[in-house]
Design a protein around this motif. Structure first.
Motif, PDB file in Angstrom:
ATOM      1  N   ASP A  37      -5.508  -8.769  31.232  1.00 26.55           N
ATOM      2  CA  ASP A  37      -5.380  -7.788  32.301  1.00 26.55           C
ATOM      3  C   ASP A  37      -6.673  -7.592  33.088  1.00 26.55           C
ATOM      4  O   ASP A  37      -6.649  -7.485  34.304  1.00 26.55           O
ATOM      5  N   GLU A  38      -7.806  -7.547  32.409  1.00 21.56           N
ATOM      6  CA  GLU A  38      -9.055  -7.205  33.094  1.00 21.56           C
ATOM      7  C   GLU A  38      -9.622  -8.334  33.948  1.00 21.56           C
ATOM      8  O   GLU A  38     -10.304  -8.078  34.929  1.00 21.56           O
ATOM      9  N   THR A  39      -9.321  -9.590  33.605  1.00 22.90           N
ATOM     10  CA  THR A  39      -9.879 -10.718  34.363  1.00 22.90           C
ATOM     11  C   THR A  39      -8.818 -11.558  35.060  1.00 22.90           C
ATOM     12  O   THR A  39      -9.172 -12.417  35.871  1.00 22.90           O
ATOM     13  N   GLU A  40      -7.540 -11.347  34.737  1.00 18.77           N
ATOM     14  CA  GLU A  40      -6.434 -12.144  35.277  1.00 18.77           C
ATOM     15  C   GLU A  40      -6.533 -13.621  34.886  1.00 18.77           C
ATOM     16  O   GLU A  40      -5.901 -14.465  35.490  1.00 18.77           O
ATOM     17  N   ARG A  41      -7.352 -13.938  33.891  1.00 19.72           N
ATOM     18  CA  ARG A  41      -7.483 -15.312  33.409  1.00 19.72           C
ATOM     19  C   ARG A  41      -6.534 -15.539  32.256  1.00 19.72           C
ATOM     20  O   ARG A  41      -6.116 -14.611  31.579  1.00 19.72           O
ATOM     21  N   ILE A  42      -6.227 -16.809  32.008  1.00 23.63           N
ATOM     22  CA  ILE A  42      -5.321 -17.182  30.927  1.00 23.63           C
ATOM     23  C   ILE A  42      -6.121 -17.842  29.821  1.00 23.63           C
ATOM     24  O   ILE A  42      -7.003 -18.664  30.079  1.00 23.63           O
ATOM     25  N   GLY A  43      -5.815 -17.465  28.576  1.00 20.31           N
ATOM     26  CA  GLY A  43      -6.486 -18.046  27.426  1.00 20.31           C
ATOM     27  C   GLY A  43      -5.509 -18.214  26.281  1.00 20.31           C
ATOM     28  O   GLY A  43      -4.416 -17.658  26.275  1.00 20.31           O
ATOM     29  N   PHE A  44      -5.921 -18.992  25.304  1.00 22.03           N
ATOM     30  CA  PHE A  44      -5.116 -19.214  24.112  1.00 22.03           C
ATOM     31  C   PHE A  44      -5.761 -18.499  22.934  1.00 22.03           C
ATOM     32  O   PHE A  44      -6.981 -18.579  22.744  1.00 22.03           O
ATOM     33  N   VAL A  45      -4.947 -17.787  22.160  1.00 20.86           N
ATOM     34  CA  VAL A  45      -5.443 -17.032  21.014  1.00 20.86           C
ATOM     35  C   VAL A  45      -4.562 -17.335  19.798  1.00 20.86           C
ATOM     36  O   VAL A  45      -3.423 -17.765  19.938  1.00 20.86           O
ATOM     37  N   ASP A  46      -5.106 -17.101  18.620  1.00 27.29           N
ATOM     38  CA  ASP A  46      -4.340 -17.286  17.393  1.00 27.29           C
ATOM     39  C   ASP A  46      -3.235 -16.244  17.301  1.00 27.29           C
ATOM     40  O   ASP A  46      -3.425 -15.091  17.697  1.00 27.29           O
TER      41      ASP A  46
END
Length: 56
Positions: A37-46
């Motif tokens: 939400d804060e950066t609008e970036r997409i990442g992968f998490v466990d």
């Protein structure tokens, strides 16, 4: 995101929306694809680091 491992700091205390999953060759989910939400970036998490909550 609340990882159990205290040394895992990259996505700690971040909030986002689940966008999908990264799957292995047997179609089992391995990682969650999150749009933060804060950066609008997409990442992968466990998967084990996810904490479900909903704001009303």
């Amino acid at each position: 995101m609340i990882p159990d491992n205290p040394l895992k700091l990259k996505h700690r205390d971040k909030v986002g929306v689940l966008m999908g999953f990264k799957i292995d060759h047997l179609n089992n989910p391995v990682k969650a694809r999150i749009k933060f939400d804060e950066t609008e970036r997409i990442g992968f998490v466990d998967l084990v680091d996810l904490l479900h909550f909903k704001n009303d």
